[in-house]
Design a protein around this motif. Structure first.
Motif, PDB file in Angstrom:
ATOM      1  N   ASN A  33     -35.382  31.532  58.524  1.00 49.47           N
ATOM      2  CA  ASN A  33     -36.281  30.722  57.721  1.00 49.47           C
ATOM      3  C   ASN A  33     -37.392  30.162  58.611  1.00 49.47           C
ATOM      4  O   ASN A  33     -37.125  29.486  59.580  1.00 49.47           O
ATOM      5  CB  ASN A  33     -35.479  29.587  57.083  1.00 49.47           C
ATOM      6  CG  ASN A  33     -36.277  28.887  56.011  1.00 49.47           C
ATOM      7  OD1 ASN A  33     -37.506  29.012  55.960  1.00 49.47           O
ATOM      8  ND2 ASN A  33     -35.610  28.168  55.154  1.00 49.47           N
ATOM      9  N   GLY A  34     -38.611  30.486  58.278  1.00 45.65           N
ATOM     10  CA  GLY A  34     -39.748  29.988  59.052  1.00 45.65           C
ATOM     11  C   GLY A  34     -41.002  30.635  58.522  1.00 45.65           C
ATOM     12  O   GLY A  34     -40.947  31.416  57.572  1.00 45.65           O
ATOM     13  N   PRO A  35     -42.167  30.330  59.121  1.00 47.10           N
ATOM     14  CA  PRO A  35     -43.404  30.951  58.652  1.00 47.10           C
ATOM     15  C   PRO A  35     -43.343  32.469  58.764  1.00 47.10           C
ATOM     16  O   PRO A  35     -42.842  33.005  59.732  1.00 47.10           O
ATOM     17  CB  PRO A  35     -44.469  30.386  59.606  1.00 47.10           C
ATOM     18  CG  PRO A  35     -43.841  29.209  60.270  1.00 47.10           C
ATOM     19  CD  PRO A  35     -42.372  29.397  60.245  1.00 47.10           C
ATOM     20  N   ASN A  36     -43.862  33.127  57.717  1.00 55.92           N
ATOM     21  CA  ASN A  36     -43.957  34.591  57.686  1.00 55.92           C
ATOM     22  C   ASN A  36     -45.328  34.950  58.231  1.00 55.92           C
ATOM     23  O   ASN A  36     -46.330  34.542  57.651  1.00 55.92           O
ATOM     24  CB  ASN A  36     -43.944  35.011  56.213  1.00 55.92           C
ATOM     25  CG  ASN A  36     -42.797  35.893  55.854  1.00 55.92           C
ATOM     26  OD1 ASN A  36     -42.908  37.105  55.923  1.00 55.92           O
ATOM     27  ND2 ASN A  36     -41.689  35.278  55.463  1.00 55.92           N
ATOM     28  N   ILE A  37     -45.386  35.716  59.298  1.00 58.85           N
ATOM     29  CA  ILE A  37     -46.696  36.050  59.847  1.00 58.85           C
ATOM     30  C   ILE A  37     -46.862  37.560  59.988  1.00 58.85           C
ATOM     31  O   ILE A  37     -45.873  38.297  59.961  1.00 58.85           O
ATOM     32  CB  ILE A  37     -46.974  35.333  61.191  1.00 58.85           C
ATOM     33  CG1 ILE A  37     -45.936  35.714  62.247  1.00 58.85           C
ATOM     34  CG2 ILE A  37     -47.023  33.834  60.996  1.00 58.85           C
ATOM     35  CD1 ILE A  37     -46.231  35.144  63.636  1.00 58.85           C
TER      36      ILE A  37
END
Ligand SMILES: Nc1ncnc2c1ncn2[C@@H]1O[C@H](COP(=O)(O)OP(=O)(O)O)[C@@H](O)[C@H]1O
Ligand SMILES: [Mg+2]
Length: 397
Positions: free
Chosen positions: A170-174
């Protein structure tokens, strides 16, 4: 310069949009008459690239061919046509064969030492179960225990799909794109991919506002991978940032949708033009951008009394879209909107000098859409635990 784009769906819309912005003449080919990119092209040809002669002939007259589909038979046919006719191809079939399978590309990434989410069963729950092939987040599901994993794995196998099961991070999708000519590999801009509740991408911010170090790491992994593939064309690499470091989810060696248009608006870099420069004119290089701006690219659907932020999958149903400048205060939109119409769709693109200005601009644009179309609700759903860094979790302010 005339570009022959094969495929008129989401990738095709991106390809034709960027080609037009580069000032190229465009031909779009699709076997489906209702394929949305056809209405954006200077010339539209309906037909099958695998079988029909008028299609082959139309492609032979182009200065470059840009495949914009994920159908292996069609891609093989286009590769062959380009080779026979001696027309430059902005696509790398060998690299695509690896990136098309997450099992094959994960093997490569592992060999290169690129960090990825740990694979099940050597990781904790929850896990993500997804098919090795396919894209657009189709059939991507979270499983919280062994029973669920078994059920989802059986389901995918039943559909004839090989499953990949890995830790849910879970975290920013880049995301980043790389263009290569087989010996020089140029990484471009890291963008921020915002998900709809079905994990489809509904919005892109360019550039990603996160840590420069994590962005640099992703650029390094993407370049390393492109070099290992000997890439002659474009690929993207997608990752989730966990504890400050990207965990790579996948690569795709084909023109992506959404992120290139966002990069065009923020940095003025046109990835189709970059491919033409590098692969047709032999002039690979890194463009200099003295004053980059920040941009948002997003899809909305207006239906009944509701404006709905939607993933690109839903946008794919747009009928005869056109490119409109200044729609509701956006810089540009790709849309089938007509005043008074119910059930229209738009991709909105706008850029500003900084994030605070962009935030206000976007808010004003959405407000204008609501007011001028008499809409009373705005719906913007996220997967559990995700949100929008520009506006906060709920976007109803
Ligand atoms: N391991 C994971 N952890 C968290 N989210 C994931 C993971 N794998 C996939 N996803 C989510 O699902 C989306 C689609 O998965 P991806 O691997 O990119 O497949 P596709 O080929 O369908 O794009 C990703 O953008 C991401 O949001
Ligand atoms: Mg993906």
């Amino acid at each position: 310069m005339k570009i022959g784009i094969v495929g008129g769906a989401l990738q095709g819309m991106e390809a034709v949009y960027l080609s037009k912005k580069a000032g190229y003449e465009t031909l779009v080919i699709d076997r489906r008459e209702e394929a949305p990119a056809l209405s954006l092209a200077d010339e539209a040809v309906v037909g099958d690239v695998e079988k029909e002669r008028h299609v082959t002939e139309a492609l032979t007259e182009c200065d470059a061919i840009l495949p914009a589909n994920e159908n292996m038979e069609a891609l093989v046919a286009v590769d062959w046509i380009a080779e026979q006719a001696g027309v430059p191809l902005l696509f790398d079939l060998d690299a695509y064969r690896i990136s098309e399978s997450k099992l094959r590309s994960n093997e490569l990434l592992q060999r290169l030492g690129v960090p990825m989410p740990r694979k099940w069963p050597s990781c904790r729950f929850p896990v993500v179960v997804k098919p090795s092939t396919g894209s657009g987040s189709t059939e991507v599901t979270i499983a919280r225990n062994e029973t669920e994993v078994e059920r989802l794995v059986l389901h995918l196998r039943g559909e004839g799909l090989e499953p990949v099961v890995e830790e849910y991070v879970n975290g920013p999708n880049i995301s980043i794109e790389v263009i290569g000519d087989g010996s020089i590999f140029t990484p471009y801009i890291v963008t921020d991919v915002i998900l709809a509740n079905d994990y489809d991408c509904k919005r892109v911010y360019s550039p990603w506002r996160g840590m420069a170090q994590a962005a640099d790491e992703l650029a390094r992994y993407a370049t390393l991978t492109a070099r290992a593939l000997g890439l002659r064309g474009i690929m993207d690499m997608e990752a989730i940032v966990l504890d400050g470091h990207p965990q790579v989810l996948e690569i795709d060696a084909r023109i992506p949708s959404q992120t290139p248009a966002a990069i065009l608006h923020s940095h003025g870099i046109n990835l189709v033009e970059e491919m033409v420069k590098g692969l047709v004119h032999g002039r690979m290089g890194t463009p200099t951008v003295p004053q980059p701006r920040v941009a948002v690219y997003e899809h909305v659907v207006a239906k009944g009394d509701t404006l709905h932020a939607c993933g690109e999958g839903e946008f794919a149903h747009v009928r005869h879209p056109r490119i409109v400048e200044g729609l509701f205060g956006a810089d540009e939109a790709i849309t089938d909107h007509r005043p008074g119409m119910d059930g229209w769709t738009a991709t909105l693109m706008m850029a500003s000098p900084n994030w605070a200005a962009l935030r206000e601009r976007r808010k004003e644009c959405l407000r204008r859409i609501m007011d001028e179309n008499h809409l009373s609700r705005y719906l913007d759903l996220f997967p559990e635990g995700y949100g929008d860094p520009l506006t906060g979790l709920s976007d109803d302010e």
